[in-house]
Design an enzyme around this catalytic site. Structure first.
Site, PDB file in Angstrom:
ATOM      1  N   LEU A  39       0.743  -1.087   0.141  1.00 32.59           N
ATOM      2  CA  LEU A  39       0.147   0.098  -0.092  1.00 32.59           C
ATOM      3  C   LEU A  39       0.916   1.225   0.039  1.00 32.59           C
ATOM      4  CD1 LEU A  39      -2.944  -0.855   2.419  1.00 32.59           C
ATOM      5  CD2 LEU A  39      -2.999  -1.259  -0.157  1.00 32.59           C
ATOM      6  N   ILE A  64       7.243  -6.614  -0.427  1.00 29.03           N
ATOM      7  CA  ILE A  64       7.870  -7.924  -1.197  1.00 29.03           C
ATOM      8  C   ILE A  64       9.593  -7.746  -0.860  1.00 29.03           C
ATOM      9  CG2 ILE A  64       6.332  -7.991  -3.017  1.00 29.03           C
ATOM     10  CD1 ILE A  64       8.377  -6.450  -4.981  1.00 29.03           C
ATOM     11  N   THR A 137       7.012  -4.895 -18.900  1.00 24.00           N
ATOM     12  CA  THR A 137       6.827  -3.789 -19.560  1.00 24.00           C
ATOM     13  C   THR A 137       7.389  -3.808 -20.982  1.00 24.00           C
ATOM     14  OG1 THR A 137       6.932  -1.340 -19.859  1.00 24.00           O
ATOM     15  CG2 THR A 137       8.295  -2.390 -18.447  1.00 24.00           C
ATOM     16  N   ASP A 138       6.889  -3.332 -21.978  1.00 22.41           N
ATOM     17  CA  ASP A 138       7.568  -3.258 -23.301  1.00 22.41           C
ATOM     18  C   ASP A 138       8.736  -2.175 -23.240  1.00 22.41           C
ATOM     19  OD1 ASP A 138       6.045  -1.018 -23.392  1.00 22.41           O
ATOM     20  OD2 ASP A 138       5.163  -1.221 -25.188  1.00 22.41           O
ATOM     21  N   GLU A 139       8.719  -1.364 -22.328  1.00 21.55           N
ATOM     22  CA  GLU A 139       9.745  -0.199 -21.961  1.00 21.55           C
ATOM     23  C   GLU A 139      11.153  -0.824 -21.921  1.00 21.55           C
ATOM     24  OE1 GLU A 139       8.460   3.171 -19.755  1.00 21.55           O
ATOM     25  OE2 GLU A 139       6.264   2.518 -19.913  1.00 21.55           O
ATOM     26  N   TYR A 185      13.063   3.688 -14.502  1.00 19.75           N
ATOM     27  CA  TYR A 185      12.079   2.689 -14.356  1.00 19.75           C
ATOM     28  C   TYR A 185      12.246   1.436 -15.199  1.00 19.75           C
ATOM     29  CZ  TYR A 185       7.426   0.587 -15.446  1.00 19.75           C
ATOM     30  OH  TYR A 185       6.743  -0.583 -15.858  1.00 19.75           O
ATOM     31  N   SER A 186      12.661   1.549 -16.733  1.00 24.24           N
ATOM     32  CA  SER A 186      12.628   0.560 -17.631  1.00 24.24           C
ATOM     33  C   SER A 186      14.092  -0.324 -17.097  1.00 24.24           C
ATOM     34  CB  SER A 186      12.598   0.805 -18.973  1.00 24.24           C
ATOM     35  OG  SER A 186      13.475   2.009 -19.476  1.00 24.24           O
ATOM     36  N   SER A 188      15.228  -0.857 -14.138  1.00 23.49           N
ATOM     37  CA  SER A 188      15.136  -1.418 -13.061  1.00 23.49           C
ATOM     38  C   SER A 188      14.074  -2.699 -13.483  1.00 23.49           C
ATOM     39  CB  SER A 188      14.348  -0.740 -11.940  1.00 23.49           C
ATOM     40  OG  SER A 188      12.980  -0.360 -12.309  1.00 23.49           O
ATOM     41  N   LYS A 189      13.055  -2.478 -14.349  1.00 25.05           N
ATOM     42  CA  LYS A 189      12.250  -3.739 -14.885  1.00 25.05           C
ATOM     43  C   LYS A 189      13.057  -4.673 -15.452  1.00 25.05           C
ATOM     44  CE  LYS A 189       8.383  -4.205 -14.566  1.00 25.05           C
ATOM     45  NZ  LYS A 189       7.528  -4.956 -13.282  1.00 25.05           N
ATOM     46  N   LEU A 225      -0.970   9.503 -17.786  1.00 27.13           N
ATOM     47  CA  LEU A 225      -1.310  10.234 -18.959  1.00 27.13           C
ATOM     48  C   LEU A 225      -3.047  10.410 -18.895  1.00 27.13           C
ATOM     49  CD1 LEU A 225      -0.825  12.096 -21.353  1.00 27.13           C
ATOM     50  CD2 LEU A 225      -1.168  10.015 -22.636  1.00 27.13           C
ATOM     51  N   HIS A 319      13.074  10.905 -22.979  1.00 28.13           N
ATOM     52  CA  HIS A 319      11.545  10.485 -23.218  1.00 28.13           C
ATOM     53  C   HIS A 319      11.721   9.704 -24.585  1.00 28.13           C
ATOM     54  CE1 HIS A 319       7.271  12.222 -23.782  1.00 28.13           C
ATOM     55  NE2 HIS A 319       7.209  10.873 -23.778  1.00 28.13           N
TER      56      HIS A 319
END
Ligand code: NAD
Ligand code: TYD
Length: 379
Positions: A39, A64, A137-139, A185-186, A188-189, A225, A319
């Site tokens: 949370l 986690i 993700t695809d990122e 972000y990407s 780390s993923k 967005l 970006h």
């Protein structure tokens, strides 16, 4: 009560996780679904009000990254399936605070993998009938170029493809595309995806990874967005378009993603990767105009009334220009298809946010409003 399966869903109080939990709890009363969520700002139990009293649903507030807690929980419920969605998920936040992303997305995933490995390896049947399914993700694939003149028919179409669907380049992300993440972000993923595959290759863990395009729909946190802009149009606030609004994203309705997760969890092949997307590319600015049109129509405003809210602001650092998924493998091998055409999905989504203003106002009042103001200061 004895359950046929005991499945942990991590991040079940978030946007996509709540749709996955709802689908599994309702569709499989014979499974116990254990929602493990810390949370954070993005987790919201109001997303699951309609199923919280079901006998096959359990909520556990936990981090986690806490290995001992994860190991204990897996033992307590004799868990045989893990569907892992918990993550820090917003690119703009990752640019400001990459450490939190490395902690949750990388170390959190590793802690789950290690806990599952220790528990399952100690059982007589070991990995038989077990599954560790990691949602990504695809990122992670990086960015595609926009090199196709507008108006040329794309090679693929699905139910999700918008009317007058275009592809903005002649390349797509395939399961074989090399990882080339750009944002914290990407990155780390991508790292967490590598750990998941490493646990299969090294220890034989029964893992699956899927990489999905941008999701939209009900219960999405309004820093992303689509819900942000719907809410700002409703409140007649500026719509901060990054750069020129030319970046392209491939959009999929969240319930279609949840259905794909269901199919892949049950029928996907161990150690495989599946790309999930709807062949539905949009330039941000065109998508924003569709949202404006839809909100204005529903609110009874004259056409074009809210176009004046469009405000071009400083671009996001690094970006990515274009994301576009090729999900042919999933469609051919497992027969999944998106169910909703994009314009229908957007109308459904706009109506949901306008009809659930209390849900939105509870999030956007108070602390989040201050964060939002700070975030956009100087843009
Ligand atoms: P979200 O931010 O809406 O939800 C994330 C959830 O994880 C929240 O409920 C949060 O409380 C929980 N969480 C965060 N850190 C935690 C921790 N340390 N321990 C336990 N719980 C924690 O995210 P989302 O948009 O629903 O994305 C879910 C997953 O799907 C993520 O892994 C994301 O990378 C992936 N994904 C998202 C999209 C998208 O368009 N949103 C697309 C493809 C893949
Ligand atoms: P977002 O919803 O943050 O998803 P992602 O970055 O994971 O693709 O953003 C979608 C696109 O919209 C992305 O190209 C950035 C752009 N964007 C804006 O132009 N303004 C905004 O206020 C936000 C949040 C995003």
């Amino acid at each position: 009560m004895n359950f046929k399966r005991n499945i942990i869903v991590t991040g079940g109080a978030g946007f996509i996780g709540s749709h996955v939990v709802r689908l599994f709890v309702n569709k499989y009363p014979e499974y116990r679904i254990i929602n493990v969520d810390k949370l954070t700002y993005a987790g919201n139990l109001a997303n699951l009000k309609d199923i919280e009293d079901k006998p096959n649903y359990v909520f556990v507030k936990a981090d986690i990254c806490d290995f001992d807690a994860m190991y204990e929980l897996m033992q307590k419920y004799a868990v045989d399936g893990i569907i892992h969605l918990a993550a820090e998920s917003h690119v703009d936040r990752s640019i400001k605070d990459p450490f939190t992303f490395a902690r949750t997305n990388v170390m959190g995933t590793l802690s789950l993998l290690q806990a599952a490995k220790l528990m399952w390896e100690a059982q007589p049947e070991k990995y038989e009938g077990k599954r560790f399914y990691h949602i990504s993700t695809d990122e992670v694939y990086g960015a595609l170029q926009m090199n196709r003149p507008e108006g040329i028919e794309p090679p693929f179409k699905t139910v999700a493809s918008s009317e007058g669907h275009k592809a903005y380049g002649d390349d797509f992300f395939y399961e074989t595309t090399k990882y080339n993440p750009h944002s914290p972000y990407s990155a780390s993923k991508a790292s967490s995806d590598h750990f998941v595959r490493a646990f299969h290759d090294t220890y034989g863990m029964p893992t699956i990874v899927t990489n999905c395009s941008n999701n939209y729909g009900p219960y999405q946190f309004p820093e992303k967005l689509i819900p942000l802009f719907i809410n700002n149009i409703r409140n007649r606030k500026p719509l901060p378009v990054y750069g020129k609004g030319e970046n392209v994203r491939d959009w999929l309705f969240v319930e279609d993603h949840a259905r794909a997760i269901d199919v892949i969890f049950h029928e996907g092949k161990i150690a495989e990767t599946y790309n999930i997307g709807g062949f539905n590319e949009w330039k941000n600015i065109d998508l924003i105009k569709v949202m404006i049109k839809t909100v204005d129509k529903i609110l009874g405003n004259p056409e074009g009334h809210s176009l004046e809210l469009i405000t071009y602001v400083t671009d996001r650092l690094g970006h990515d220009a274009r994301y576009a998924i090729d999900s042919t493998k999933l469609q051919k091998e497992l027969g999944w298809e998106p169910s909703l055409q994009f314009e229908e999905g957007i109308e459904k989504t706009v109506r949901w946010y306008l009809d659930n203003q209390e849900w939105m106002d509870n999030i956007t009042s108070g602390e989040y409003e201050k964060y939002y103001q700070d975030m956009y200061k100087g843009r």
